[in-house]
Design an enzyme around this catalytic site. Structure first.
Site, mmCIF file in Angstrom:
data_model
loop_
_atom_site.group_PDB
_atom_site.id
_atom_site.type_symbol
_atom_site.label_atom_id
_atom_site.label_comp_id
_atom_site.label_asym_id
_atom_site.label_seq_id
_atom_site.Cartn_x
_atom_site.Cartn_y
_atom_site.Cartn_z
ATOM 1 C CB CYS A 1 13.286 -34.542 27.066
ATOM 2 S SG CYS A 1 14.842 -33.835 26.560
ATOM 3 C CG ASP B 1 12.265 -27.887 29.389
ATOM 4 O OD1 ASP B 1 12.382 -29.077 29.725
ATOM 5 O OD2 ASP B 1 12.003 -27.530 28.224
ATOM 6 C CB CYS C 1 16.678 -24.013 30.814
ATOM 7 S SG CYS C 1 17.784 -24.097 32.219
ATOM 8 C CG ASP D 1 24.977 -20.365 34.941
ATOM 9 O OD1 ASP D 1 25.446 -21.428 34.547
ATOM 10 O OD2 ASP D 1 24.399 -20.250 36.044
ATOM 11 C CB ALA E 1 17.120 -21.384 23.658
ATOM 12 N N PRO E 2 14.764 -23.459 22.646
ATOM 13 C CG PRO E 2 13.904 -24.768 20.925
ATOM 14 C CD PRO E 2 14.534 -24.870 22.277
ATOM 15 N N GLY E 3 12.429 -21.935 22.906
ATOM 16 C CA GLY E 3 11.317 -21.042 23.209
ATOM 17 C C GLY E 3 9.929 -21.631 23.058
ATOM 18 N N GLY E 4 9.843 -22.919 22.792
ATOM 19 C CA GLY E 4 8.518 -23.549 22.649
ATOM 20 C C GLY E 4 7.693 -23.382 23.914
ATOM 21 C CE LYS E 5 8.777 -28.236 27.714
ATOM 22 N NZ LYS E 5 9.943 -28.430 26.822
HETATM 23 C C1 SAM Z 1 15.778 -28.622 27.338
HETATM 24 S S1 SAM Z 1 16.349 -27.185 26.613
HETATM 25 C C2 SAM Z 1 15.007 -26.090 26.908
HETATM 26 C C3 SAM Z 1 13.902 -26.218 25.903
HETATM 27 C C4 SAM Z 1 12.887 -25.090 26.021
HETATM 28 N N1 SAM Z 1 12.333 -24.999 27.350
HETATM 29 C C5 SAM Z 1 11.729 -25.250 25.046
HETATM 30 O O1 SAM Z 1 10.717 -25.840 25.380
HETATM 31 O O2 SAM Z 1 11.864 -24.784 23.913
HETATM 32 C C6 SAM Z 1 17.521 -26.602 27.762
HETATM 33 C C7 SAM Z 1 18.111 -25.254 27.426
HETATM 34 O O3 SAM Z 1 18.842 -24.818 28.579
HETATM 35 C C8 SAM Z 1 19.995 -24.154 28.161
HETATM 36 N N2 SAM Z 1 20.933 -24.158 29.312
HETATM 37 C C9 SAM Z 1 21.856 -25.073 29.646
HETATM 38 N N3 SAM Z 1 22.489 -24.725 30.778
HETATM 39 C C10 SAM Z 1 21.936 -23.563 31.186
HETATM 40 C C11 SAM Z 1 22.190 -22.687 32.271
HETATM 41 N N4 SAM Z 1 23.128 -22.956 33.170
HETATM 42 N N5 SAM Z 1 21.460 -21.555 32.368
HETATM 43 C C12 SAM Z 1 20.506 -21.264 31.437
HETATM 44 N N6 SAM Z 1 20.238 -22.051 30.379
HETATM 45 C C13 SAM Z 1 20.936 -23.190 30.254
HETATM 46 C C14 SAM Z 1 20.449 -24.963 26.962
HETATM 47 O O4 SAM Z 1 21.326 -24.208 26.168
HETATM 48 C C15 SAM Z 1 19.123 -25.269 26.294
HETATM 49 O O5 SAM Z 1 18.799 -24.283 25.371
#
Ligand code: SAM
Length: 427
Positions: free
Chosen positions: A362, A310, A243, A292, A245-249
């Protein structure tokens, strides 16, 4: 005519208290200099909403009659400026609020006189107003959801009695932390001990905008950075950021495991497109796939040495950054917990033998992390806890031999966002 800053704040308050919606991160981007006033005003209205409403109520002719949202918003804004924003003149605080009260969308015209009378009276002694508001119980500013999040944060540390202290800490506007990507840290940023690459802003230093624009570093909360400072010395050549976006990790993973092939999944098309662009700008090589994650993993044979999940979550650990969180609807938790379980199942099935999976949210709520961990312990005999963090990152009961497999720092001894996570390895 109220200033654009005040109109923006009024819109944001209507969104939160009328719709139960979040304040977008970029809500104040076109306000320029006025953004400072707008941020302070909105933050204080959200953080002290309960007390502001409690102050107004006994002053109404019929206190038990419902007060329209427009009146509550306008009075909260006017009182906040008078009580806690000394740079705003009496005239601006009162007159702009009265003008807002007359606004068809943001105020409530029949209460224009009431707003005028209450604020004019309050403006006569601003210090007394501040003292009266400050003397009201802080608990008025907490919704049941906030109360529950605080208790969840403190429970594993046997520190429930420290709820007021935690609430007080979370009422301070957060200070940003940074992650060094390349080169030297600019002046004003200091290295955080124990978290490689983590930088904090020195007291009084200005925000390092040009350094961020040059991709020398990124804004990244210290909890995220500590989570990714796991100790792991097995070879890592295939990484999945499930998961992303936005890509920090994703960026931090690329720095930690140079040369590894990274697959970054993101379900939302716009966020996936932005993720691709951001990683390119930072020079991070990763295969970004808009999908997904559960579906993609179920339809794929690929396995990974390192998986970061995440997961999307309630965000209850971001109370400090998002003071509107206590007032949101919170009706989404069962769906989120179900989605997290589905993602976790799919991700664990793609963990290579000898591989490491890190799950994180979080959030402090147990149903978003503790219960998934307990379920995994029973359901998956091929996985074992991986003690990859120093003991200080867990609670006393999690730590064995100075390390922990459960990331949940004490919310009063650690000032990052409220994160929970766990690490498992596959035999
Ligand atoms: C907590 S954020 C991730 C933050 C990211 N790891 C970072 O550090 O920048 C969760 C992300 O998961 C995405 N997301 C939600 N459901 C998802 C799914 N079923 N499959 C893939 N990504 C998903 C959301 O759109 C969101 O961008």
């Amino acid at each position: 005519m109220p200033t654009p800053a005040r109109i923006h704040v009024a819109h944001a308050l209507h969104e939160v208290f009328g719709e139960g919606g979040r304040v977008p991160d970029i809500w104040d981007r076109d306000l320029g200099e006025d953004a400072h006033l707008a941020q302070a005003l909105l933050g204080l209205c959200l953080r002290r909403w309960g007390r502001l409403q409690a102050w107004v109520k006994p002053k109404l002719k019929d206190p038990d009659r419902g007060v329209p949202l427009g009146t509550r918003v306008v009075l909260a804004m006017g009182l906040t400026q008078l009580a806690w924003l000394p740079g705003v003149s009496d005239h601006a605080a009162v007159n702009e609020s009265v003008d807002l009260a007359a606004n068809r969308d943001l105020g409530f015209l029949p209460h224009k006189g009431l707003v005028n009378a209450l604020l004019r009276r309050a403006a006569k002694d601003r210090a007394a107003l501040a003292a009266e508001l400050d003397a009201l119980p802080a608990a008025l500013d907490r919704s049941p959801a906030a109360e529950r999040a605080l208790l969840a944060a403190l429970t594993p540390h046997h520190a429930k009695a420290e709820l007021e202290a935690l609430w007080t800490r979370l009422q301070q506007p957060p200070r940003p932390d940074f992650r060094l990507l390349r080169g030297e840290a600019p002046e004003g940023l200091l290295a955080e001990a124990g978290i490689p690459g983590c930088l904090c802003l020195q007291e009084g230093a200005s925000f390092p905008r040009s350094w961020l624009e040059s991709s020398g570093g990124i804004v990244q909360d210290r909890s995220s950075q500590a989570l990714l400072a796991y100790a792991w010395d097995r070879p890592v050549t295939r990484i999945l950021d499930a998961c992303a976006a936005p890509g920090g990790k994703t960026t931090t993973l690329a720095l930690r495991h140079a040369g590894a092939a990274i697959t970054a999944l993101e379900v939302q098309p716009k966020r996936a497109a932005r993720l691709r662009q951001t990683l390119e700008q930072r020079g991070v090589e990763a295969r970004v796939i808009q999908a997904d994650a559960a579906e993609w993993l179920e339809g794929n044979e690929a396995t990974f040495d390192l998986i970061l999940l995440d997961a999307p979550c309630s965000g209850s650990g971001t109370l400090q950054k998002h003071p509107e969180w206590p007032w949101l609807k919170h009706d989404d938790l069962p769906r989120l917990a179900g989605l997290q379980r589905r993602l976790l199942t799919a991700a664990t099935n793609r963990l290579a033998p000898g591989g490491l999976l890190i799950y994180a949210v979080c959030s402090w709520l147990p149903e978003e992390c503790v219960s998934h961990r307990e379920w995994l312990e029973h359901a998956r005999r091929d996985l074992r806890p991986a003690e990859v963090w120093p003991a200080a990152m867990g609670s006393a009961q999690d730590a064995a031999g100075g390390v922990t497999a459960f990331f949940r720092p004490h919310p009063l001894r650690w000032t990052g966002e409220g994160f929970q996570g766990f690490a498992v390895r596959r035999d």
